[in-house]
Design a protein around this motif. Structure first.
Motif, PDB file in Angstrom:
ATOM      1  N   PRO A  43      73.223  -2.152  40.795  1.00 57.56           N
ATOM      2  CA  PRO A  43      73.515  -2.781  39.495  1.00 57.56           C
ATOM      3  C   PRO A  43      72.851  -2.068  38.324  1.00 57.56           C
ATOM      4  CG  PRO A  43      72.951  -4.437  41.140  1.00 57.56           C
ATOM      5  CD  PRO A  43      72.641  -3.107  41.750  1.00 57.56           C
ATOM      6  N   ALA A  44      71.647  -1.542  38.532  1.00 62.29           N
ATOM      7  CA  ALA A  44      70.946  -0.872  37.434  1.00 62.29           C
ATOM      8  C   ALA A  44      71.676   0.404  37.021  1.00 62.29           C
ATOM      9  CB  ALA A  44      69.513  -0.550  37.856  1.00 62.29           C
ATOM     10  N   GLU A  45      72.158   1.171  38.010  1.00 66.80           N
ATOM     11  CA  GLU A  45      72.897   2.394  37.696  1.00 66.80           C
ATOM     12  C   GLU A  45      74.190   2.073  36.956  1.00 66.80           C
ATOM     13  OE1 GLU A  45      73.641   4.672  41.157  1.00 66.80           O
ATOM     14  OE2 GLU A  45      71.543   5.254  41.481  1.00 66.80           O
ATOM     15  N   LEU A  46      74.889   1.050  37.434  1.00 68.30           N
ATOM     16  CA  LEU A  46      76.134   0.662  36.779  1.00 68.30           C
ATOM     17  C   LEU A  46      75.888   0.206  35.349  1.00 68.30           C
ATOM     18  CD1 LEU A  46      77.990  -1.287  39.615  1.00 68.30           C
ATOM     19  CD2 LEU A  46      78.810   0.751  38.450  1.00 68.30           C
ATOM     20  N   ALA A  47      74.863  -0.613  35.155  1.00 66.20           N
ATOM     21  CA  ALA A  47      74.574  -1.125  33.813  1.00 66.20           C
ATOM     22  C   ALA A  47      74.228   0.003  32.859  1.00 66.20           C
ATOM     23  CB  ALA A  47      73.431  -2.137  33.880  1.00 66.20           C
ATOM     24  N   ALA A  48      73.446   0.974  33.337  1.00 66.77           N
ATOM     25  CA  ALA A  48      73.057   2.094  32.480  1.00 66.77           C
ATOM     26  C   ALA A  48      74.265   2.929  32.080  1.00 66.77           C
ATOM     27  CB  ALA A  48      72.021   2.956  33.198  1.00 66.77           C
ATOM     28  N   GLU A  49      75.141   3.192  33.049  1.00 70.01           N
ATOM     29  CA  GLU A  49      76.304   4.023  32.741  1.00 70.01           C
ATOM     30  C   GLU A  49      77.292   3.293  31.842  1.00 70.01           C
ATOM     31  OE1 GLU A  49      78.401   7.288  32.320  1.00 70.01           O
ATOM     32  OE2 GLU A  49      76.426   7.114  33.243  1.00 70.01           O
ATOM     33  N   ILE A  50      77.457   2.009  32.062  1.00 71.73           N
ATOM     34  CA  ILE A  50      78.353   1.228  31.210  1.00 71.73           C
ATOM     35  C   ILE A  50      77.837   1.215  29.775  1.00 71.73           C
ATOM     36  CG2 ILE A  50      79.160  -1.120  30.738  1.00 71.73           C
ATOM     37  CD1 ILE A  50      79.368  -1.469  33.810  1.00 71.73           C
TER      38      ILE A  50
END
Length: 336
Positions: free
Chosen positions: A195-202
């Motif tokens: 989730p952290a990687e997704l949130a950062a990229e979004i």
């Protein structure tokens, strides 16, 4: 690379229906309008209905402006709802006919890419580049997506830069360099379970694309009306009261450019120019039950032309001709 791809905050089914109705009213614009309608149907999830629209266009008795583009869009759509064999057959046919328009090449290459066929996608991008790019000349704006797509796929495959990749880097003027934009780790993070990687990229994508998404939130551009010199002369001869709006053709052209720059500086995106003709304007006035010398009709006419898909994006791409029709590069004409 789809034509006028609609934004997400639109009722796609309703917009597709509106475009189909408009196509019925303006048969001369039907091809562009029905392509936009099909794009809305795809986004609504009704892919079979989109295919039916593509088939309707391809079976039309009148000559099509870009049949290869329609076939490419149909293939891409078919593959998305488990009609892979038919999609592949269409893609093979497009590559065999070697269209001179970059758009079909980009669409079929991106379709291959989206289904993880990176080698075939690179081959398709490269085949198109060899066909359409001329050594020693700056690539026209319409071919830039070919170079950007090829750069992306090669980056995903871990291949070293070649001359065309370097050219793509040179042509790309956005704040985020292509190497970063096409970083495989960045692309793959969108499929991450973290989730952290997704949130950062979004968050990064939102920051980069926010203005673009806002501009696309309208179904058609904010358009300014342009009259070529012969049309303006005919218009003013027939309807002298409009002279107050158009003191001279030179003033008219300068007003168009200044109006668009003012809109742009105020934060308005998705701007365009529509070109009027006297017969078309007279027909519009008649449909509104009004006289053509009514100045309040002019912006309504411009909006109607934009809704029919007649708007040309402003400002022109780097190196493109000026919108005024003088035949000069925009940067050396009204863009100076």
């Amino acid at each position: 690379m789809r034509p006028d791809t609609p934004a997400e905050n639109v009722d796609h089914t309703a917009e597709a229906a509106r475009l189909e109705r408009t196509a019925g009213l303006y048969p001369e614009d039907a091809e562009a309008l029905l392509l936009r309608a099909a794009a809305h149907l795809e986004l609504s999830g009704d892919r079979p209905a989109a295919t039916a629209l593509y088939d309707r266009l391809l079976s039309a008795s009148d000559g099509l402006e870009n049949p290869a583009l329609i076939r490419a869009l149909k293939a891409s759509n078919l593959w998305e709802y488990d009609h892979e064999a038919e999609a592949r057959a269409i893609i093979d046919g497009i590559r065999l006919t070697a269209p001179r328009d970059p758009a079909p090449w980009v669409i079929v290459a991106e379709s291959l890419e989206s289904h993880d066929e990176l080698e075939a996608a690179e081959e398709t991008f490269t085949e198109a580049a060899r066909l359409l790019l001329t050594d020693g000349q700056e690539p026209p704006a319409s071919t830039h997506p070919l170079l950007y797509g090829r750069h992306r796929v090669r980056r995903m495959r871990g291949l070293p830069h070649d001359a065309w990749d370097t050219l793509a880097d040179t042509l790309h003027t956005a704040p985020v360099p292509l190497d970063e934009l096409h970083d495989p780790k960045r692309v793959w993070s969108l499929g991450s379970d973290n989730p952290a990687e997704l949130a950062a990229e979004i968050s990064r994508l939102r920051a980069e694309l926010g203005a673009y998404r806002e501009a696309l939130s309208r179904p058609f551009p904010v358009a300014v009306l342009h009259w070529p010199a012969p049309e303006l002369a005919e218009l003013l001869s027939a309807y002298p009261p409009l002279s107050s709006e158009y003191p001279s053709h030179e003033t008219h052209l300068a007003t168009i450019e200044s109006s668009l720059r003012e809109l742009s500086s105020s934060g308005t995106g998705n701007l365009g120019i529509v070109t009027g003709t006297v017969p078309s304007y007279e027909a519009f006035a008649a449909s509104e039950g009004s006289s053509p010398d009514d100045t309040t009709l002019l912006p309504q006419y411009a909006t109607t032309l934009a809704a029919r898909g007649r708007a040309v994006a402003w400002p022109p791409q780097r190196g493109a001709e000026c919108w005024c029709g003088a035949g000069e590069v925009y940067g050396e004409c009204h863009g100076a």
